[in-house]
Design a protein around this motif. Structure first.
Motif, PDB file in Angstrom:
ATOM      1  N   VAL A   1     -77.248   7.576  24.658  1.00 44.81           N
ATOM      2  CA  VAL A   1     -76.159   6.638  24.371  1.00 44.81           C
ATOM      3  C   VAL A   1     -74.883   7.408  24.036  1.00 44.81           C
ATOM      4  O   VAL A   1     -73.792   7.072  24.497  1.00 44.81           O
ATOM      5  CB  VAL A   1     -76.553   5.702  23.211  1.00 44.81           C
ATOM      6  N   MET A   2     -75.038   8.462  23.251  1.00 45.25           N
ATOM      7  CA  MET A   2     -73.889   9.297  22.881  1.00 45.25           C
ATOM      8  C   MET A   2     -73.189   9.839  24.120  1.00 45.25           C
ATOM      9  O   MET A   2     -71.954   9.758  24.241  1.00 45.25           O
ATOM     10  CB  MET A   2     -74.376  10.448  21.995  1.00 45.25           C
ATOM     11  N   LEU A   3     -73.937  10.391  25.057  1.00 45.13           N
ATOM     12  CA  LEU A   3     -73.338  11.001  26.250  1.00 45.13           C
ATOM     13  C   LEU A   3     -72.687   9.961  27.152  1.00 45.13           C
ATOM     14  O   LEU A   3     -71.633  10.212  27.742  1.00 45.13           O
ATOM     15  CB  LEU A   3     -74.400  11.778  27.019  1.00 45.13           C
ATOM     16  N   VAL A   4     -73.307   8.772  27.262  1.00 49.87           N
ATOM     17  CA  VAL A   4     -72.709   7.717  28.092  1.00 49.87           C
ATOM     18  C   VAL A   4     -71.374   7.277  27.512  1.00 49.87           C
ATOM     19  O   VAL A   4     -70.379   7.116  28.233  1.00 49.87           O
ATOM     20  CB  VAL A   4     -73.679   6.523  28.217  1.00 49.87           C
ATOM     21  N   VAL A   5     -71.327   7.067  26.195  1.00 45.01           N
ATOM     22  CA  VAL A   5     -70.072   6.662  25.556  1.00 45.01           C
ATOM     23  C   VAL A   5     -69.030   7.771  25.677  1.00 45.01           C
ATOM     24  O   VAL A   5     -67.845   7.506  25.914  1.00 45.01           O
ATOM     25  CB  VAL A   5     -70.308   6.280  24.081  1.00 45.01           C
ATOM     26  N   MET A   6     -69.453   9.033  25.533  1.00 44.78           N
ATOM     27  CA  MET A   6     -68.526  10.149  25.727  1.00 44.78           C
ATOM     28  C   MET A   6     -67.922  10.105  27.130  1.00 44.78           C
ATOM     29  O   MET A   6     -66.720  10.328  27.307  1.00 44.78           O
ATOM     30  CB  MET A   6     -69.240  11.484  25.503  1.00 44.78           C
ATOM     31  N   ALA A   7     -68.751   9.826  28.119  1.00 45.89           N
ATOM     32  CA  ALA A   7     -68.261   9.764  29.504  1.00 45.89           C
ATOM     33  C   ALA A   7     -67.253   8.629  29.672  1.00 45.89           C
ATOM     34  O   ALA A   7     -66.188   8.808  30.281  1.00 45.89           O
ATOM     35  CB  ALA A   7     -69.431   9.572  30.459  1.00 45.89           C
ATOM     36  N   ILE A   8     -67.569   7.459  29.113  1.00 48.29           N
ATOM     37  CA  ILE A   8     -66.676   6.308  29.260  1.00 48.29           C
ATOM     38  C   ILE A   8     -65.334   6.563  28.567  1.00 48.29           C
ATOM     39  O   ILE A   8     -64.274   6.188  29.071  1.00 48.29           O
ATOM     40  CB  ILE A   8     -67.349   5.047  28.683  1.00 48.29           C
ATOM     41  N   ALA A   9     -65.375   7.222  27.410  1.00 50.68           N
ATOM     42  CA  ALA A   9     -64.158   7.421  26.620  1.00 50.68           C
ATOM     43  C   ALA A   9     -63.312   8.588  27.108  1.00 50.68           C
ATOM     44  O   ALA A   9     -62.120   8.665  26.774  1.00 50.68           O
ATOM     45  CB  ALA A   9     -64.522   7.632  25.150  1.00 50.68           C
ATOM     46  N   SER A  10     -63.891   9.502  27.873  1.00 46.66           N
ATOM     47  CA  SER A  10     -63.175  10.725  28.232  1.00 46.66           C
ATOM     48  C   SER A  10     -61.945  10.462  29.090  1.00 46.66           C
ATOM     49  O   SER A  10     -60.886  11.057  28.877  1.00 46.66           O
ATOM     50  CB  SER A  10     -64.122  11.687  28.959  1.00 46.66           C
ATOM     51  N   TRP A  11     -62.062   9.577  30.067  1.00 45.67           N
ATOM     52  CA  TRP A  11     -60.931   9.333  30.968  1.00 45.67           C
ATOM     53  C   TRP A  11     -59.737   8.735  30.219  1.00 45.67           C
ATOM     54  O   TRP A  11     -58.607   9.231  30.361  1.00 45.67           O
ATOM     55  CB  TRP A  11     -61.362   8.435  32.123  1.00 45.67           C
ATOM     56  N   PRO A  12     -59.914   7.667  29.416  1.00 52.67           N
ATOM     57  CA  PRO A  12     -58.757   7.151  28.670  1.00 52.67           C
ATOM     58  C   PRO A  12     -58.130   8.172  27.736  1.00 52.67           C
ATOM     59  O   PRO A  12     -56.912   8.134  27.497  1.00 52.67           O
ATOM     60  CB  PRO A  12     -59.350   5.971  27.879  1.00 52.67           C
ATOM     61  N   LEU A  13     -58.940   9.086  27.181  1.00 52.22           N
ATOM     62  CA  LEU A  13     -58.401  10.074  26.258  1.00 52.22           C
ATOM     63  C   LEU A  13     -57.562  11.145  26.961  1.00 52.22           C
ATOM     64  O   LEU A  13     -56.801  11.863  26.295  1.00 52.22           O
ATOM     65  CB  LEU A  13     -59.538  10.764  25.499  1.00 52.22           C
ATOM     66  N   SER A  14     -57.695  11.263  28.282  1.00 49.41           N
ATOM     67  CA  SER A  14     -56.980  12.333  28.987  1.00 49.41           C
ATOM     68  C   SER A  14     -55.472  12.222  28.782  1.00 49.41           C
ATOM     69  O   SER A  14     -54.779  13.233  28.627  1.00 49.41           O
ATOM     70  CB  SER A  14     -57.324  12.314  30.478  1.00 49.41           C
ATOM     71  N   GLY A  15     -54.947  11.003  28.767  1.00 51.78           N
ATOM     72  CA  GLY A  15     -53.525  10.825  28.545  1.00 51.78           C
ATOM     73  C   GLY A  15     -53.090  11.222  27.147  1.00 51.78           C
ATOM     74  O   GLY A  15     -51.994  11.758  26.955  1.00 51.78           O
ATOM     75  N   LEU A  16     -53.964  10.954  26.158  1.00 52.09           N
ATOM     76  CA  LEU A  16     -53.637  11.325  24.778  1.00 52.09           C
ATOM     77  C   LEU A  16     -53.595  12.836  24.616  1.00 52.09           C
ATOM     78  O   LEU A  16     -52.726  13.376  23.917  1.00 52.09           O
ATOM     79  CB  LEU A  16     -54.657  10.722  23.812  1.00 52.09           C
ATOM     80  N   PHE A  17     -54.542  13.531  25.234  1.00 50.32           N
ATOM     81  CA  PHE A  17     -54.529  14.992  25.173  1.00 50.32           C
ATOM     82  C   PHE A  17     -53.232  15.549  25.765  1.00 50.32           C
ATOM     83  O   PHE A  17     -52.628  16.473  25.224  1.00 50.32           O
ATOM     84  CB  PHE A  17     -55.728  15.576  25.928  1.00 50.32           C
ATOM     85  N   GLU A  18     -52.827  14.973  26.876  1.00 49.46           N
ATOM     86  CA  GLU A  18     -51.636  15.483  27.552  1.00 49.46           C
ATOM     87  C   GLU A  18     -50.364  15.166  26.767  1.00 49.46           C
ATOM     88  O   GLU A  18     -49.420  15.961  26.730  1.00 49.46           O
ATOM     89  CB  GLU A  18     -51.553  14.895  28.959  1.00 49.46           C
ATOM     90  N   ARG A  19     -50.344  14.004  26.120  1.00 48.45           N
ATOM     91  CA  ARG A  19     -49.133  13.590  25.409  1.00 48.45           C
ATOM     92  C   ARG A  19     -49.024  14.203  24.024  1.00 48.45           C
ATOM     93  O   ARG A  19     -47.952  14.651  23.609  1.00 48.45           O
ATOM     94  CB  ARG A  19     -49.098  12.066  25.305  1.00 48.45           C
ATOM     95  N   TYR A  20     -50.145  14.219  23.293  1.00 47.71           N
ATOM     96  CA  TYR A  20     -50.097  14.632  21.888  1.00 47.71           C
ATOM     97  C   TYR A  20     -50.776  15.972  21.609  1.00 47.71           C
ATOM     98  O   TYR A  20     -50.649  16.524  20.518  1.00 47.71           O
ATOM     99  CB  TYR A  20     -50.734  13.558  20.999  1.00 47.71           C
ATOM    100  N   GLY A  21     -51.542  16.487  22.557  1.00 43.67           N
ATOM    101  CA  GLY A  21     -52.281  17.710  22.328  1.00 43.67           C
ATOM    102  C   GLY A  21     -53.648  17.445  21.723  1.00 43.67           C
ATOM    103  O   GLY A  21     -53.982  16.322  21.342  1.00 43.67           O
ATOM    104  N   ALA A  22     -54.440  18.498  21.612  1.00 39.69           N
ATOM    105  CA  ALA A  22     -55.829  18.342  21.150  1.00 39.69           C
ATOM    106  C   ALA A  22     -55.927  18.142  19.644  1.00 39.69           C
ATOM    107  O   ALA A  22     -56.859  17.479  19.165  1.00 39.69           O
ATOM    108  CB  ALA A  22     -56.646  19.567  21.567  1.00 39.69           C
TER     109      ALA A  22
END
Length: 397
Positions: free
Chosen positions: A53-74
């Motif tokens: 369950v953890m890995l599936v949720v990580m996969a689902i959340a990773s794409w939306p977070l890509s914009g946050l990483f690019e805009r605000y950093g890690a």
């Protein structure tokens, strides 16, 4: 890297937080799972579904977070992620049944998308600049110690305190160690960009190369994680007794460490594609060895080839996007690559376990061989495509 440099301090901090993060979450049920099952009144397979369950949720959340990483950093994302991880472990330690247990793992998966592996690699590239490849190699090398360090520690804590107190202790550790390290050791992104920078288009990601990279990584991750929990059964199915199977399985970890060292020591002389292609070729060769022999020596040869390949590809997954995509697109590309990779990780263990149960270990081995050949073909195609594009654009590859 002199330890006083910001890059060295960040890599050291992230190495520690990744060991804590993965050890306190995904790898925890490997030690505490039976106790969890007995206390919660749940079958062990359902308990072991928590990390899936953890890995599936990580996969689902990773794409939306890509914009946050690019805009605000890690940095801000990892602060929030490690805080959520501590909360998820608190809920897990207090769970009384399947509903809250699985809900806790879903929360941990959301936290993991913001603090585990991909965010750490993005954080390293932000602070290391041109030295990112070497710094990533060190980070991946340290990550290989996770189970070696955390499994014995979890066993001692569970024996002394029980699984609930152990889980809560890891939650406190994440809150008091990981959150402050993420807050103090990572690069602080600059404030609002200038008007010219704001209007500039984001760095592009070549769709063809991204697709081939994602498919090759996912195929490779599927059989490596499929064997992660079933490798001893595979060796026993090949004719080894339990002691021999355990010895050969344990040696894989040593070979993986050696494989990770190959990139750290030779990364400046060899390109990521050269090392990656060699590793991708070693996987089918290792499976052929195990298909053709049923001796302990054959199992050890398999463990050596398979472990070396696994270690090298662990570094390749972190560093190759630096070579393929513009520096400004690394965070976005890495976060999006995590989607198919985490889905492959999540699906593999139950698929391989079911195949071994119903058709036997040899069937699982043949499946791994077939997928490894597909992965090699995808990676070789990616290399040809990249070199063709690089030649046309006069870009080093």
């Amino acid at each position: 890297m002199p330890f006083r440099s910001p890059t060295a301090r960040a890599v050291a901090a992230l190495s520690l937080t990744q060991i804590i993060g993965w050890g306190a979450t995904f790898w925890l049920p490997a030690v505490t799972g039976p106790a969890m099952a007995g206390d919660l009144g749940m079958p062990l397979p359902l308990v072991m579904a928590g990390p899936t369950v953890m890995l599936v949720v990580m996969a689902i959340a990773s794409w939306p977070l890509s914009g946050l990483f690019e805009r605000y950093g890690a940095r801000p994302v990892m602060i929030v992620g490690s805080s959520l991880g501590a909360g998820g472990l608190l809920i897990l330690g207090l769970a009384q049944g399947p509903a809250l247990y699985l809900a806790a793992w879903a929360g941990i998966g959301l936290a993991g998308a913001g603090m585990l592996t991909t965010p750490a690699q993005i954080a390293v590239t932000e602070i290391a600049g041109d030295a990112a490849r070497g710094a990533l190699g060190v980070l991946v090398l340290a990550g290989g110690l996770t189970s070696t360090i955390v499994w014995p520690l979890s066993g001692v804590l569970q024996a002394q305190w029980g699984w609930r107190a152990t889980t809560l202790a890891y939650g406190v550790l994440m809150l008091l160690v990981c959150v402050p390290l993420h807050a103090t050791m990572l690069a602080r992104r600059p404030g609002p960009r200038s008007g010219a920078a704001k209007t500039a288009a984001p760095a592009s990601i070549d769709r063809g190369r991204f697709t081939l990279l994602a498919l090759s990584f996912a195929a490779n991750g599927f059989f490596t994680w499929g064997f992660a929990l079933t490798i001893i059964i595979l060796f026993e199915g090949a004719g080894l007794d339990h002691a021999e199977a355990l010895t050969a399985a344990s040696f894989i970890g040593i070979a993986q460490w050696a494989g990770r060292m190959v990139d750290v020591l030779g990364g400046r002389r060899w390109s990521g594609f050269a090392l990656g292609l060699a590793a991708y070729a070693l996987f089918p060769l290792s499976f052929v060895v195990l298909l053709l022999t049923r001796t302990f020596a054959g199992a050890m040869l398999f463990a050596t080839l398979y472990g070396l390949a696994s270690g090298i590809t662990a570094v390749t997954r972190a560093t190759l996007p630096l070579q393929l995509f513009p520096a400004g697109a690394y965070a976005r590309a890495s976060a999006r690559l995590a989607v198919p990779l985490n889905l492959a990780y999540a699906a593999a263990p139950p698929v391989f376990a079911a195949l071994m149960t119903r058709a036997g270990p040899q069937a699982a081995l043949w499946l791994a061989l077939a997928i490894s050949l597909v992965a090699f073909g995808l990676f070789a195609s990616l290399r040809r495509l990249h070199h063709r594009a690089a030649g046309g654009l006069a870009v080093p590859g």
